[in-house]
Design an enzyme around this catalytic site. Structure first.
Site, mmCIF file in Angstrom:
data_model
loop_
_atom_site.group_PDB
_atom_site.id
_atom_site.type_symbol
_atom_site.label_atom_id
_atom_site.label_comp_id
_atom_site.label_asym_id
_atom_site.label_seq_id
_atom_site.Cartn_x
_atom_site.Cartn_y
_atom_site.Cartn_z
ATOM 1 N N CYS A 1 -16.427 -0.012 1.729
ATOM 2 C CA CYS A 1 -17.591 -0.457 0.939
ATOM 3 C C CYS A 1 -17.175 -1.678 0.120
ATOM 4 N N CYS B 1 -20.099 -7.829 -18.896
ATOM 5 C CA CYS B 1 -20.695 -7.579 -17.571
ATOM 6 C C CYS B 1 -20.511 -6.123 -17.142
ATOM 7 N N ASP C 1 0.778 -1.242 0.000
ATOM 8 C CA ASP C 1 0.000 0.000 0.000
ATOM 9 C C ASP C 1 0.810 1.293 0.000
ATOM 10 N N CYS D 1 -19.934 -8.967 -7.911
ATOM 11 C CA CYS D 1 -19.102 -9.481 -8.997
ATOM 12 C C CYS D 1 -19.252 -11.005 -9.114
ATOM 13 N N CYS E 1 -19.293 -3.201 -4.972
ATOM 14 C CA CYS E 1 -18.886 -3.534 -6.350
ATOM 15 C C CYS E 1 -18.125 -4.861 -6.414
ATOM 16 N N CYS F 1 -20.931 -4.263 -11.480
ATOM 17 C CA CYS F 1 -20.338 -3.372 -10.471
ATOM 18 C C CYS F 1 -20.725 -1.919 -10.736
HETATM 19 C C1 B12 Z 1 -5.813 5.101 -2.957
HETATM 20 C C2 B12 Z 1 -6.392 3.718 -2.761
HETATM 21 C C3 B12 Z 1 -7.774 3.610 -2.610
HETATM 22 C C4 B12 Z 1 -8.728 4.777 -2.913
HETATM 23 C C5 B12 Z 1 -8.849 4.909 -4.445
HETATM 24 C C6 B12 Z 1 -9.185 3.576 -5.145
HETATM 25 C C7 B12 Z 1 -8.858 3.548 -6.627
HETATM 26 N N1 B12 Z 1 -9.605 2.768 -7.372
HETATM 27 O O1 B12 Z 1 -7.929 4.190 -7.071
HETATM 28 C C8 B12 Z 1 -10.004 4.340 -2.161
HETATM 29 C C9 B12 Z 1 -9.984 4.899 -0.749
HETATM 30 C C10 B12 Z 1 -11.327 4.731 -2.822
HETATM 31 C C11 B12 Z 1 -9.791 2.826 -2.084
HETATM 32 C C12 B12 Z 1 -10.814 1.918 -1.932
HETATM 33 C C13 B12 Z 1 -10.625 0.552 -1.837
HETATM 34 N N2 B12 Z 1 -9.441 -0.079 -1.726
HETATM 35 CO CO1 B12 Z 1 -7.712 0.781 -1.983
HETATM 36 N N3 B12 Z 1 -5.992 1.412 -2.391
HETATM 37 C C14 B12 Z 1 -5.558 2.586 -2.725
HETATM 38 C C15 B12 Z 1 -4.034 2.525 -3.013
HETATM 39 C C16 B12 Z 1 -3.292 2.997 -1.761
HETATM 40 C C17 B12 Z 1 -3.603 3.309 -4.242
HETATM 41 C C18 B12 Z 1 -4.470 3.052 -5.488
HETATM 42 C C19 B12 Z 1 -4.132 3.976 -6.613
HETATM 43 O O2 B12 Z 1 -2.986 4.247 -6.875
HETATM 44 N N4 B12 Z 1 -5.158 4.471 -7.287
HETATM 45 C C20 B12 Z 1 -4.983 5.290 -8.464
HETATM 46 C C21 B12 Z 1 -5.816 4.739 -9.574
HETATM 47 C C22 B12 Z 1 -5.638 5.583 -10.832
HETATM 48 O O3 B12 Z 1 -5.309 3.440 -9.807
HETATM 49 P P1 B12 Z 1 -6.240 2.161 -9.976
HETATM 50 O O4 B12 Z 1 -7.602 2.360 -9.477
HETATM 51 O O5 B12 Z 1 -5.492 0.987 -9.478
HETATM 52 O O6 B12 Z 1 -6.426 2.326 -11.518
HETATM 53 C C23 B12 Z 1 -5.680 1.777 -12.539
HETATM 54 C C24 B12 Z 1 -6.611 1.014 -13.435
HETATM 55 O O7 B12 Z 1 -7.951 1.461 -13.342
HETATM 56 C C25 B12 Z 1 -6.006 1.323 -14.787
HETATM 57 N N5 B12 Z 1 -6.783 0.988 -15.936
HETATM 58 C C26 B12 Z 1 -6.801 -0.294 -16.315
HETATM 59 N N6 B12 Z 1 -7.431 -0.354 -17.482
HETATM 60 C C27 B12 Z 1 -7.852 0.877 -17.843
HETATM 61 C C28 B12 Z 1 -8.569 1.304 -18.955
HETATM 62 C C29 B12 Z 1 -8.905 2.658 -19.060
HETATM 63 C C30 B12 Z 1 -9.687 3.110 -20.246
HETATM 64 C C31 B12 Z 1 -8.530 3.558 -18.046
HETATM 65 C C32 B12 Z 1 -8.896 4.981 -18.131
HETATM 66 C C33 B12 Z 1 -7.794 3.073 -16.908
HETATM 67 C C34 B12 Z 1 -7.459 1.742 -16.854
HETATM 68 O O8 B12 Z 1 -5.545 2.666 -14.714
HETATM 69 C C35 B12 Z 1 -5.158 2.946 -13.393
HETATM 70 C C36 B12 Z 1 -3.686 3.166 -13.282
HETATM 71 O O9 B12 Z 1 -3.366 4.406 -13.841
HETATM 72 C C37 B12 Z 1 -3.838 0.982 -3.269
HETATM 73 C C38 B12 Z 1 -2.460 0.418 -2.912
HETATM 74 C C39 B12 Z 1 -1.445 0.774 -3.972
HETATM 75 N N7 B12 Z 1 -0.334 1.362 -3.538
HETATM 76 O O10 B12 Z 1 -1.644 0.545 -5.141
HETATM 77 C C40 B12 Z 1 -4.988 0.371 -2.417
HETATM 78 C C41 B12 Z 1 -5.684 -0.879 -2.965
HETATM 79 C C42 B12 Z 1 -5.971 -0.634 -4.416
HETATM 80 N N8 B12 Z 1 -6.949 -0.895 -2.228
HETATM 81 C C43 B12 Z 1 -7.368 -2.072 -1.933
HETATM 82 C C44 B12 Z 1 -8.632 -2.351 -1.340
HETATM 83 C C45 B12 Z 1 -8.810 -3.727 -0.717
HETATM 84 C C46 B12 Z 1 -9.647 -1.385 -1.350
HETATM 85 C C47 B12 Z 1 -11.130 -1.588 -1.009
HETATM 86 C C48 B12 Z 1 -11.705 -2.939 -1.409
HETATM 87 C C49 B12 Z 1 -11.333 -1.354 0.502
HETATM 88 C C50 B12 Z 1 -12.785 -1.306 0.943
HETATM 89 N N9 B12 Z 1 -13.498 -2.407 0.980
HETATM 90 O O11 B12 Z 1 -13.292 -0.265 1.275
HETATM 91 C C51 B12 Z 1 -11.763 -0.416 -1.807
HETATM 92 C C52 B12 Z 1 -12.104 -0.848 -3.239
HETATM 93 C C53 B12 Z 1 -12.708 0.267 -4.043
HETATM 94 C C54 B12 Z 1 -12.445 0.102 -5.526
HETATM 95 N N10 B12 Z 1 -13.477 -0.244 -6.296
HETATM 96 O O12 B12 Z 1 -11.310 0.305 -5.960
HETATM 97 C C55 B12 Z 1 -6.419 -3.144 -2.420
HETATM 98 C C56 B12 Z 1 -7.025 -3.756 -3.692
HETATM 99 C C57 B12 Z 1 -6.877 -5.247 -3.819
HETATM 100 C C58 B12 Z 1 -7.561 -5.718 -5.078
HETATM 101 N N11 B12 Z 1 -7.959 -6.973 -5.085
HETATM 102 O O13 B12 Z 1 -7.739 -4.999 -6.020
HETATM 103 C C59 B12 Z 1 -5.090 -2.306 -2.666
HETATM 104 C C60 B12 Z 1 -4.214 -2.806 -3.805
HETATM 105 C C61 B12 Z 1 -4.321 -2.331 -1.326
HETATM 106 C C62 B12 Z 1 -3.540 -3.623 -1.114
HETATM 107 N N12 B12 Z 1 -2.240 -3.513 -0.935
HETATM 108 O O14 B12 Z 1 -4.061 -4.707 -1.109
HETATM 109 N N13 B12 Z 1 -8.470 2.515 -2.232
HETATM 110 S S1 SF4 Z 2 -15.457 -6.385 -12.110
HETATM 111 FE FE1 SF4 Z 2 -16.888 -8.097 -11.821
HETATM 112 S S2 SF4 Z 2 -18.898 -7.105 -11.693
HETATM 113 FE FE2 SF4 Z 2 -17.483 -5.617 -12.615
HETATM 114 S S3 SF4 Z 2 -17.659 -5.910 -14.814
HETATM 115 FE FE3 SF4 Z 2 -15.958 -7.182 -14.150
HETATM 116 S S4 SF4 Z 2 -16.899 -9.197 -13.799
HETATM 117 FE FE4 SF4 Z 2 -18.571 -7.708 -13.837
HETATM 118 S S1 SF4 Z 3 -16.454 0.591 -3.220
HETATM 119 FE FE1 SF4 Z 3 -17.323 0.199 -5.256
HETATM 120 S S2 SF4 Z 3 -19.566 0.146 -4.973
HETATM 121 FE FE2 SF4 Z 3 -18.679 1.063 -3.149
HETATM 122 S S3 SF4 Z 3 -18.828 3.258 -3.600
HETATM 123 FE FE3 SF4 Z 3 -16.750 2.605 -4.183
HETATM 124 S S4 SF4 Z 3 -16.934 2.094 -6.341
HETATM 125 FE FE4 SF4 Z 3 -19.024 2.227 -5.547
#
Ligand code: B12
Ligand code: SF4
Ligand code: SF4
Length: 360
Positions: free
Chosen positions: A253, A203, A146, A260, A256, A206
């Protein structure tokens, strides 16, 4: 040489298994196409108040946009993943208006950062100690769970551990997405695994299920709207237009991931650290809302829930009470409305007004 490097990979995989990881793989340290989206994500403000994601190096480049910006010596990224699922219902399966929802990852007996880093250090130790002597000179490694300047899920995809789902979570075909990730950056040029293919197909469950529309488009999440961000990272008051969508969520939360299809048969973990603490699965809102300083400290010692602090948890519980439709929470909300923490007091006033409206 090639054989020796593949020996190192075998050492790593064995060490990861021995340390209790469910999955491991190797990604190249090069810039993957997904990282190109990171600067735009930051520029759009999707990181909210998580300023650490915007950190830049001395040249002004976003640290997380490329490993070359923070660890130019890195040649490979070892990714390890561990299942934290336990045999309890999903948030979408429980509908008791007296109770709130703490997300699955936070029920654990030990904060996952510590539990995963301890295991990752075992793998790092095997890597540094067991590699042949001639590969050890100049060997550099760094382990992160992280907290490092690394977008872990991008490297996890290229290590073959899983694909990035449309909800942005890393999903493994057999294990689902209840996985914690850890990464080891290394100067060793290891043979990469094949990236995992995207199995989301057509799908969109989410995206459709997210109550605050935080998934703007496949793979793109706006943290400002995400309940995980609002309940854990956001300090002070939560924007009013998002409160109704928070439903019963008081910390994190899971929606999503709950919806899945790849989590339908997700196996449960046997790791003792990730078993649920008593009382945290679907906890009583009244308990959380009126927790004393002492009880908060005792209940959440060594738990990730400390991150939102006692005020944050009570603020979130007040909002969940407002969403519950339960008039019996009004006396508790009266007390919270006089709280010295303004975000708690203001949220309780909002919750009272919402409950009164729902009774009309
Ligand atoms: C900041 C952070 C958050 C933030 C932002 C989440 C986010 N999606 O970015 C918040 C607080 C919302 C959050 C929530 C959660 N988190 Co968090 N979080 C982090 C952290 C510290 C950094 C993530 C980051 O850099 N985000 C920046 C965005 C841009 O990156 P990304 O979402 O990974 O996006 C990439 C892809 O989407 C990609 N991409 C792929 N294909 C495509 C296609 C297109 C067209 C585009 C535009 C982009 C794209 O582009 C992005 C990279 O530039 C990581 C640990 C780490 N150092 O990586 C943990 C991490 C991602 N979190 C984790 C967890 C467990 C959660 C939660 C489940 C916790 C919970 N239950 O509340 C939720 C899940 C929410 C979700 N749907 O993501 C785990 C995820 C494990 C997994 N199986 O994925 C991590 C990896 C921590 C860990 N070490 O285990 N988190
Ligand atoms: S992440 Fe899971 S719920 Fe979301 S589109 Fe992919 S298969 Fe469907
Ligand atoms: S964790 Fe997933 S379902 Fe919950 S608010 Fe964030 S994106 Fe929406």
């Amino acid at each position: 040489m090639a054989n020796r490097i593949s020996d190192v990979k075998a050492i790593i995989k064995r060490a990861a298994e021995q340390a209790g990881f469910d999955l491991s793989g190797v990604a190249p340290a090069t810039d993957a196409a997904e990282l190109e989206h990171f600067p735009a994500w930051i520029a759009a403000g999707h990181a909210g108040e998580m300023k650490y994601l915007e950190a830049r190096n001395d040249s002004g480049d976003l640290k997380r946009a490329s490993l070359a910006n923070v660890a130019p010596w890195a040649r490979s990224v070892v990714v390890c993943a561990i299942n934290y699922n336990t045999d309890h219902p999903y948030s979408t399966q429980v509908h008791d208006s007296d109770r709130g929802w703490i997300s699955r990852y936070a029920w654990s007996r030990e904060d996952y950062h510590d539990a995963v880093l301890r295991r990752l250090k075992q793998v790092e130790a095997a890597l540094t100690q067991e590699v042949p002597a001639d590969l050890q000179s100049g060997l550099t490694t760094r382990s992160y769970v992280d907290t490092g300047p690394v977008v872990e899920r991008v490297f996890a995809k290229y290590s073959g551990v899983g694909w990035t789902g449309k909800n942005t979570c890393l999903i493994n075909q057999k294990k689902g997405s209840w996985l914690f990730l850890g990464v080891i950056l290394t100067s060793l040029e290891l043979e990469p695994d094949l990236p995992a293919p995207d199995r989301c197909g057509s799908c969109t469950r989410c995206i459709d299920a997210c109550p605050t529309d935080a998934i703007l488009a496949p793979y793109q999440l706006d943290s400002n709207k995400c309940i995980a961000y609002l309940t854990i990272e956001k300090r002070g008051s939560i924007p009013e237009d998002l409160r109704a969508g928070m439903g019963h969520h008081v910390f994190g939360c899971d929606i999503c991931q709950d919806v899945c299809p790849w989590n339908r048969k997700a196996p449960a973990s046997t790791a003792p650290e990730f078993q649920a603490r008593p009382g945290l699965v679907n906890p009583a809102l009244a308990w959380l809302a009126e927790m004393s300083v002492e009880e908060f400290r005792e209940t959440f010692r060594g738990s990730p829930i400390r991150r939102t602090k006692r005020a944050g948890l009570r603020r979130n519980a007040a909002i969940a009470m407002g969403n519950s439709g339960e008039q019996k929470f009004l006396p508790t909300l009266d007390r919270l409305a006089a709280d010295e923490d303004e975000a708690v007091a203001e949220s309780a006033r909002w919750a009272k007004a919402r409950l009164r409206k729902s009774a009309q």
